[in-house]
Design a protein around this motif. Structure first.
Motif, short mmCIF file in Angstrom:
data_model
loop_
_atom_site.label_atom_id
_atom_site.label_comp_id
_atom_site.label_asym_id
_atom_site.label_seq_id
_atom_site.Cartn_x
_atom_site.Cartn_y
_atom_site.Cartn_z
N TYR A 125 0.84 -1.20 0.00
CA TYR A 125 0.00 0.00 0.00
C TYR A 125 0.87 1.25 0.00
O TYR A 125 0.62 2.20 -0.75
CB TYR A 125 -0.94 -0.01 1.21
N ARG A 183 2.45 1.67 -3.27
CA ARG A 183 1.42 2.11 -4.22
C ARG A 183 1.29 3.63 -4.18
O ARG A 183 1.19 4.28 -5.22
CB ARG A 183 0.10 1.45 -3.85
N TYR A 207 -2.45 -3.85 -8.67
CA TYR A 207 -2.76 -3.82 -7.24
C TYR A 207 -4.19 -4.34 -7.00
O TYR A 207 -4.42 -5.14 -6.09
CB TYR A 207 -2.62 -2.39 -6.72
N LYS A 259 -5.42 -7.44 -4.83
CA LYS A 259 -6.36 -7.20 -3.73
C LYS A 259 -7.59 -8.09 -3.86
O LYS A 259 -8.14 -8.56 -2.86
CB LYS A 259 -6.76 -5.73 -3.71
#
Length: 191
Positions: free
Chosen positions: A109, A112, A131, A135
């Motif tokens: 995260y 990201r 991502y 996820k």
């Protein structure tokens, strides 16, 4: 009316009459001034070009580091979830804890967020898509999805496909010739 005077003479109102050859006394000073202007200008231009090149090199280095860190984080997150998917003896609570911890430990995260501010739009688009696919794997694995299931293999294949596109966009942005080289070969991310 003012009268003309020769150099060195004084009068109430001096008007100097230029004679042939007087301008030559200014020629060395004018040449020196012009040389100084050219020298300073070329030095400033050279410094500016060097600064631009160094700035560009620093930006490229920052993006390269950011890309590497993001790919490592995604791989770490995926590997943490894979370990959970390969372990059928875990309870649902343990699976939830492990998949959540895999995200935390990977720092995906955080990386990201770094991608959002350092990468160009084309790379950000691919990084976000990758991502999101990863996820999407989290809840099913936390809920008991095992590596032997068709759904797990489909999710993994989807992630691998997005990851290949992400790496290609990163390589393109970094100016790597033939950005597709080495991408998609079996075993890059082993099962």
């Amino acid at each position: 009316m003012a009268k003309a005077v020769e150099p060195g003479q004084s009068s109430e109102t001096n008007v100097y009459i230029w004679q042939a050859g007087d301008w030559m006394s200014w020629l060395p000073a004018a040449s020196a001034l012009l040389g100084a202007i050219i020298g300073v200008t070329s030095t400033l231009l050279t410094d500016r070009l060097r600064w631009r090149r160094e700035f560009s090199d620093r930006q490229l280095s920052i993006r390269r580091t950011s890309y590497r860190d993001y790919l490592v984080a995604l791989a770490s997150w995926r590997n943490g979830m894979r370990e959970t998917a390969y372990n059928p003896s875990l309870s649902i609570e343990e699976r939830r804890d492990r998949t959540a911890q895999a995200l935390i430990d990977s720092q995906a995260y955080e990386r990201r967020m770094e991608m959002l501010i350092t990468a160009p739009e084309s790379v950000v688009r691919e990084s976000e898509a990758t991502y999101k696919v990863l996820k999407k794997m989290k809840a099913p694995i936390a809920g008991g999805l095992l590596e032997s299931s068709t759904e797990y293999r489909e999710l993994t294949a989807s992630f691998e496909e997005r990851l290949q596109k992400l790496r290609a966009s990163m390589r393109t942005d970094l100016g790597v010739q033939n950005p597709e080289a080495g991408i998609g070969y079996p075993g890059i991310i082993p099962e």
